[in-house]
Write an enzyme that holds these catalytic residues in place. Structure first.
Site, PDB file in Angstrom:
ATOM      1  N   ASP A  71       0.851  -1.195   0.000  1.00 56.76           N
ATOM      2  CA  ASP A  71       0.000   0.000   0.000  1.00 56.76           C
ATOM      3  C   ASP A  71       0.885   1.243   0.000  1.00 56.76           C
ATOM      4  O   ASP A  71       1.978   1.218  -0.559  1.00 56.76           O
ATOM      5  CB  ASP A  71      -0.944  -0.029   1.214  1.00 56.76           C
ATOM      6  CG  ASP A  71      -2.311   0.557   0.906  1.00 56.76           C
ATOM      7  OD1 ASP A  71      -2.376   1.778   0.683  1.00 56.76           O
ATOM      8  OD2 ASP A  71      -3.305  -0.181   0.885  1.00 56.76           O
ATOM      9  N   HIS A 123      -3.850   6.202   3.091  1.00 55.86           N
ATOM     10  CA  HIS A 123      -4.515   4.965   2.673  1.00 55.86           C
ATOM     11  C   HIS A 123      -3.904   3.730   3.321  1.00 55.86           C
ATOM     12  O   HIS A 123      -4.614   2.848   3.828  1.00 55.86           O
ATOM     13  CB  HIS A 123      -4.434   4.872   1.149  1.00 55.86           C
ATOM     14  CG  HIS A 123      -5.284   3.829   0.518  1.00 55.86           C
ATOM     15  ND1 HIS A 123      -4.894   2.516   0.412  1.00 55.86           N
ATOM     16  CD2 HIS A 123      -6.509   3.892  -0.060  1.00 55.86           C
ATOM     17  CE1 HIS A 123      -5.836   1.829  -0.221  1.00 55.86           C
ATOM     18  NE2 HIS A 123      -6.830   2.640  -0.510  1.00 55.86           N
ATOM     19  N   SER A 132     -10.996  -0.980  -1.420  1.00 57.94           N
ATOM     20  CA  SER A 132      -9.762  -0.879  -0.643  1.00 57.94           C
ATOM     21  C   SER A 132     -10.008  -1.150   0.831  1.00 57.94           C
ATOM     22  O   SER A 132      -9.157  -1.709   1.524  1.00 57.94           O
ATOM     23  CB  SER A 132      -9.165   0.527  -0.764  1.00 57.94           C
ATOM     24  OG  SER A 132      -8.436   0.686  -1.940  1.00 57.94           O
TER      25      SER A 132
END
Length: 739
Positions: free
Chosen positions: A145, A205, A526
């Site tokens: 990520d 994220h 996600s």
């Protein structure tokens, strides 16, 4: 020659040599080079990196041989037979002529497929799969990520043991950062030449997904007071290995492959990546090849289905050896109610929750002559919105807060954001810059009808904070990508649904959003993917010797295909969701740790499946990293792969497929077949009773599907269930619609 003339000669010779080097490097830098992934034959008894460098060009000067130092980016050794290099078109053509070259893949950037969820999924410290699994203790989850914020409270190592002895990874944080929670962290960044940045999260994220999968317990977690509670990941005591493969939110395939390569070498147990990769033939997909190798080494891989929904056939990461995850809603709403002047109330959502709301009605305006002229409020020419609430159309997955900024900039006092028809009932809880409510298409249509029915429309925005047990829950988000798979339509994809709407988890401040709230609420496949990665870690902790296929089977066959009220799970239009939208169903971790039976698969099963796709032995060999003779290993049709779901088309006559289940429950057990299908479809299961006498005993059965009449173009869906006194093992049966 006198000393002065010697000095002059040496000086000019020095200038000449310098000019040669300068001209060489100026020429080299003027050549446009791009990043490529080069697929080559595996080396025989040869150092891998030396072998890979042998494909690269060597430059010559008049004085010496000089190899351009920046050509080789990565030499892959674990999950892919090849390397990444930065090459000009001329250099690439030279590489293609070398013995051992197979294929070239230009680098591409892929998008990120972007508290209460443990409770929603039935995970409690007092019972269920958490105590039984030790909260995921001893399992290593690799996160590919945007990095991580190691100082966040979600990543303390309270109660965690040291890393397992098999762990081979490293920590690139210079001081601190790693502990018994974050046991390793690396950064990969070919997108920026000579990047030396540590694996710190620069987008938020990666911190969010890592804490969703395995964040430790953090009390009083909320976003601006909303969704308050104790935050925890699915496997709070699992270890995290961080692989930063995205820089400032941009994810290069070159870096993703490098992260996968390192994770496999480091000996992770579960791999999680929330990247929306495009669909295509597996033999031309480096990620398909890399994840196959990870599966072969016993690593469970969890991937996002993508955010391309509700378009049919938009699913990505559809390789049958990975778990492909769709996004669903939960039963929590951050409520923002629209109260119209006619007394009608319509519920929406917003993270902007002012305290003194609901007392004043403001004029309500739709700043467009019709739905097509200014749907998302880009301009307000000819409309006075000062001191008014503006009705605007949602912009989809992004830009919703920007619409509110535009309304505020033109003097608006509030905003109602209505969905487009394809977005249906999926609403986002966003941190708007003014009082706002995001409502469904149905609610928006009702508001627009009211505006057109009166000369003085008004509205009040009433903010009610966090509301639990909102209904219906377990719906499929509009953006969640749908099957059938374009690459392999005979395999059900996505596989499973997890929570992916308005998920509260840890967050890192970014350049664009330097606020430090500690937690944030975001949505996407996600967010669904790390839920399943953590749940896979729980299962792995209880059953350390299970294969990736067995873990996937346990997740799929124990899932729920009904919501909390016992009604079928709905899609974004509140219609019954197709298996091509939700996979087998919504994950149920409490049952997944004890599935009773599993549909297991080994490497050779997948090879036979690949042979059956009919793309040729070269294509199969490319995927599995070795030479394959399909006539020796055999080939099977897609429907014959021992998958926990059956996709079949009986329009041309009855079709029979075979399956084998392994008993992982009680040694002595009896299972009876129960079938639910539409009356137009006939299903025969032989045998209908399975008697087991031992754990790990395998038994096979045949399923024959036929049509009782003319199906036409319509599809049909149902379930085959193996039922015992303590287990229900459910497998979807899908007849796709004919196009």
């Amino acid at each position: 020659m006198n000393p002065s003339s010697c000095l002059i000669s040496y000086f000019f010779w020095y200038l000449y040599v310098c000019s040669l080097f300068f001209n060489f490097f100026a020429f080299a830098s003027s050549i446009e080079r791009k990043n490529y992934i080069i697929h080559v034959q595996p080396p025989d008894d040869f150092d891998t990196e030396v072998y890979h460098r042998s494909f690269l060009p060597v430059y010559h000067t008049t004085e010496s041989e000089l190899e351009e130092p920046r050509h080789l980016i990565y030499s892959y050794s674990e999950v892919f037979s090849g390397f990444a290099a930065r090459l000009s078109e001329e250099e690439l053509n030279a590489v293609k002529k070398k013995d051992g070259f197979l294929h070239v893949y230009p680098d591409q950037y892929v998008p990120l497929a972007t508290t209460h969820s443990p409770d929603f999924l039935g995970l409690h410290t007092g019972g269920g799969s958490w105590p039984r699994s030790g909260l995921g203790r001893g399992v290593i989850i690799g996160m590919l990520d945007t990095g991580i914020l190691p100082s966040h409270a979600s990543f303390t190592d309270d109660g965690l043991p040291p890393p397992p002895k098999r762990w081979k990874g490293i920590c690139e944080f210079k001081t601190g950062g790693c502990n018994n929670k974050i046991i390793g962290a690396r950064a990969f960044g070919s997108a920026v030449i000579n990047i030396t940045a540590p694996p710190i999260d620069d987008a938020g994220h990666g911190t969010h997904t890592a804490s969703t999968a395995a964040g430790n317990f953090v009390g009083d977690a909320s976003y601006k007071g909303n969704a308050n509670g104790t935050a925890a990941g699915m496997a709070p005591h699992a270890h995290l290995a961080i692989y930063k493969v995205c820089t400032r939110g941009r994810c290069s395939i070159v870096d993703v492959l490098a992260g996968l390569d390192a994770a496999v070498r480091d000996r992770v147990d579960v791999l999680s990546f929330s990247l929306g990769l495009s669909s295509g033939p597996f033999q031309y997909d480096p990620i398909a090849m890399a994840t196959f190798k990870a599966m072969e080494k016993g690593i469970f891989v969890s991937c996002a289905a993508g955010n391309g929904g509700p378009e049919i056939g938009s699913v990505s990461n559809e390789f049958p050896w990975v778990l492909t995850v769709a996004a669903g809603t939960m039963d929590r709403s951050i409520r923002a109610t629209v109260k119209l002047g006619n007394g009608k109330e319509l519920n929406g959502e917003s993270l902007f929750q002012p305290a003194n709301s609901g007392s004043v009605a403001y004029p309500l305006v739709f700043p467009a002559s019709n739905m097509a002229t200014n749907p998302d409020c880009e301009n307000f020419e000819g409309f006075d919105i000062h001191g008014k609430i503006a009705l605007c159309m949602s912009s989809g997955l992004s830009g919703r807060v920007d619409i509110g900024s535009s309304v505020l900039g033109f003097g608006g006092t509030g905003m109602i954001l209505m969905n487009s028809k394809p977005e249906g009932y999926t609403t986002f809880a966003d941190a708007h810059v003014l009082p706002a409510s995001h409502v469904s298409y149905s609610a928006g249509a009702a508001i627009l009808s009211y505006i057109n029915s009166t000369t003085n429309p008004t509205a009040t925005l009433v903010f009610k904070g966090t509301v639990m047990d909102s209904s219906p829950s377990r719906t499929i988000a509009f953006f969640s990508s749908r099957g059938p798979s374009k690459a392999t339509p005979g395999i059900l994809k996505p596989d499973i649904t997890g929570p992916g709407m308005n998920i509260l988890a840890a967050w890192a401040p970014t350049l664009m959003h330097p606020f430090d709230q500690g937690f944030n609420i975001v949505s996407g496949t996600s967010m669904a993917t790390p839920h399943l990665s953590g749940i896979a870690a729980l299962i792995k902790s209880v059953h350390p010797n299970w294969s990736p296929a067995a873990i996937k089977s346990a997740i799929m066959t124990t899932s729920d295909n009904v919501d909390r009220t016992g009604q079928p799970i709905k899609d974004e239009q509140y219609q019954k969701a197709s298996f091509f939208a939700m996979g087998a169903g919504h994950v149920n971790p409490s049952r997944a740790v004890d599935p009773g039976l599993v549909y297991d698969l080994g490497v050779n099963d997948y090879i036979s499946y690949l042979c059956g796709l009919g793309d040729g032995e070269a294509a199969v060999s490319a995927v599995v990293h070795r030479s394959v003779n399909c006539s020796l290993v055999g080939s099977i049709k897609e429907a014959e792969l021992n998958y926990p779901a059956i996709v079949i088309d009986p329009r041309s006559g009855p079709v029979t497929v075979n399956r084998t289940v392994t008993n992982v429950g009680l040694a002595k057990s009896r299972y009876a077949a129960v079938v639910y299908m539409p009356k137009e479809i006939k299903v025969i299961v032989r045998p209908r009773i399975l008697h087991f006498s031992n754990v790990n005993q395998k038994m096979s059965f045949a399923v024959t599907v036929s049509s009782r009449g003319n199906l036409g173009n319509a599809g049909a869906e149902g379930n085959l269930m193996w039922v015992s006194s303590g287990h229900v093992v459910r497998s979807p049966i899908v007849i796709p619609a004919s196009t």
